[in-house]
Design a protein around this motif. Sequence first.
Motif, mmCIF file in Angstrom:
data_model
loop_
_atom_site.group_PDB
_atom_site.id
_atom_site.type_symbol
_atom_site.label_atom_id
_atom_site.label_comp_id
_atom_site.label_asym_id
_atom_site.label_seq_id
_atom_site.Cartn_x
_atom_site.Cartn_y
_atom_site.Cartn_z
ATOM 1 N N PHE A 168 1.590 8.476 3.116
ATOM 2 C CA PHE A 168 0.138 8.354 3.070
ATOM 3 C C PHE A 168 -0.293 7.140 2.232
ATOM 4 O O PHE A 168 -1.180 6.377 2.619
ATOM 5 N N MET A 169 0.363 6.960 1.089
ATOM 6 C CA MET A 169 0.015 5.838 0.213
ATOM 7 C C MET A 169 0.247 4.500 0.899
ATOM 8 O O MET A 169 -0.500 3.543 0.697
ATOM 9 N N LEU A 180 -1.265 9.968 -6.214
ATOM 10 C CA LEU A 180 -0.387 10.184 -7.372
ATOM 11 C C LEU A 180 -0.791 11.456 -8.116
ATOM 12 O O LEU A 180 0.065 12.202 -8.598
ATOM 13 N N ASN A 181 -2.085 11.712 -8.197
ATOM 14 C CA ASN A 181 -2.525 12.963 -8.818
ATOM 15 C C ASN A 181 -1.965 14.178 -8.083
ATOM 16 O O ASN A 181 -1.560 15.155 -8.704
ATOM 17 N N LEU A 182 -1.944 14.096 -6.753
ATOM 18 C CA LEU A 182 -1.423 15.230 -5.977
ATOM 19 C C LEU A 182 0.086 15.368 -6.130
ATOM 20 O O LEU A 182 0.628 16.480 -6.100
ATOM 21 N N LEU B 165 2.365 0.901 -12.173
ATOM 22 C CA LEU B 165 3.092 1.220 -10.941
ATOM 23 C C LEU B 165 2.130 1.502 -9.782
ATOM 24 O O LEU B 165 2.425 1.153 -8.636
ATOM 25 N N ALA B 166 0.989 2.116 -10.074
ATOM 26 C CA ALA B 166 0.003 2.363 -9.015
ATOM 27 C C ALA B 166 -0.508 1.030 -8.452
ATOM 28 O O ALA B 166 -0.637 0.860 -7.236
ATOM 29 N N PRO B 177 8.281 4.173 -2.288
ATOM 30 C CA PRO B 177 9.261 5.198 -2.690
ATOM 31 C C PRO B 177 10.021 4.808 -3.956
ATOM 32 O O PRO B 177 10.290 5.649 -4.808
ATOM 33 N N ARG B 178 10.340 3.509 -4.097
ATOM 34 C CA ARG B 178 11.054 3.067 -5.300
ATOM 35 C C ARG B 178 10.169 3.183 -6.539
ATOM 36 O O ARG B 178 10.598 3.637 -7.596
ATOM 37 N N ALA B 179 8.914 2.791 -6.390
ATOM 38 C CA ALA B 179 7.997 2.891 -7.526
ATOM 39 C C ALA B 179 7.792 4.351 -7.939
ATOM 40 O O ALA B 179 7.688 4.663 -9.131
ATOM 41 N N LEU B 180 7.779 5.259 -6.949
ATOM 42 C CA LEU B 180 7.638 6.684 -7.282
ATOM 43 C C LEU B 180 8.821 7.160 -8.123
ATOM 44 O O LEU B 180 8.667 7.957 -9.041
#
Lengths: 223, 223
Positions: A168-169, A180-182, B165-166, B177-180
């Motif tokens: 989604f992002m 990110l909050n979710l 990161l956001a 995915p890597r940043a997550l």
Amino acid sequence: MQNHFGLEIEALKNKLLQMGGQAEAAARKAIDALVRRDDRAAREVISGDSTLDRMEMEVDEMAVQLIAKAPLATNLRLIIVALKISHDLERVGDEATTIARRAVDLSLEPQIKLSIDLPRMAARALAMLADSLDAFVQRDCEKARSVIAQDKEVDRLNKGNNLELAKFMAVDPPAIPRALNLIVVSKCLERIADHAKNVAEEVVFLHEGCDIRHFAGRTTPDL
Amino acid sequence: MQNHFGLEIEALKNKLLQMGGQAEAAARKAIDALVRRDDRAAREVISGDSTLDRMEMEVDEMAVQLIAKAPLATNLRLIIVALKISHDLERVGDEATTIARRAVDLSLEPQIKLSIDLPRMAARALAMLADSLDAFVQRDCEKARSVIAQDKEVDRLNKGNNLELAKFMAVDPPAIPRALNLIVVSKCLERIADHAKNVAEEVVFLHEGCDIRHFAGRTTPDL
């Protein structure tokens, strides 16, 4: 003396059940606040967290008093288990608070439409918590083991949510902070299920005398 | 008898210090593995986590044995604190394992260049952990209080990383995915600092007899 001691042990158990009810209600209210975008309810959860903090301290104090006069090894074990369970319940309250904080943030932003089902995941985690406390009260190791077995399903739901939110992002970068909050909320629910699993493991330890923490489910193929 | 009891209390403390060393080493190695993209070292951290799990069970067992013959209230309190500290150290090991799992994932993907400084944050969190254990050994409540005070700085670093990161994800969607994974690592470090704070609070509780959990730092303006 033994009788009086028995009453104090009952009081300790009741305090734990009260804590369990409080933790469950907080988590439920936090998720409702998130879904209904109700920032007032979310703030109530945040300010109410001190109740669980205070209850944990009360359980500690009761445990210290009781240990000093515990006549039997079984009681000792119950008291130690009570200390651990109260800590887990206090942590469930912390997770509820984190969810509520994210609900406040999200209530100020435009809504995002997603296919992830957080309320269903929440219902699952909260059912595990309620069952683990039932297992404690009813000394039901079978029920405790069924809670332990369900933890992996919640882990899977969390992983699925993360993949969904990452996709989604990528297609809607301005929504990244909201997504990110979710992700945080999904992780909180996964941790609530972990705490329920911890409580269930303590119940088995208490009644069967064996320590199954860190070993539960190691025979299932997908670990 | 008292003398023998004293030796057993020493053994309990030593076991906790060993656990502390083990937890710290695991977290350090996990972060090194992440930075050096060393997937083999990361896997060693993951498989080594069972050592900390086992040590926690050993501490529980020692505590149960000791409680049964504890002659004084002070010793009782020490034993209860030991149970709580061992649980925190075991959780530090879990965070190290999570970091290591993310390091494995990331070592398989192209590297991403970022301005966030995870090694510095890790050094900070690990210094807090080492100081909290020093405070326990040296019965140093001043040192314990300084650990508690540092927790907010690590919280701030984590929040800063999340913002960074956001932003990064918004400009480079394929790297989401890597940043997550890095968001998770930053959160793990923040939790390691939380555990260090818990240990420090237990040290103050042990020596000053007052329960400062949930109240520490409430006088600072930014809460």
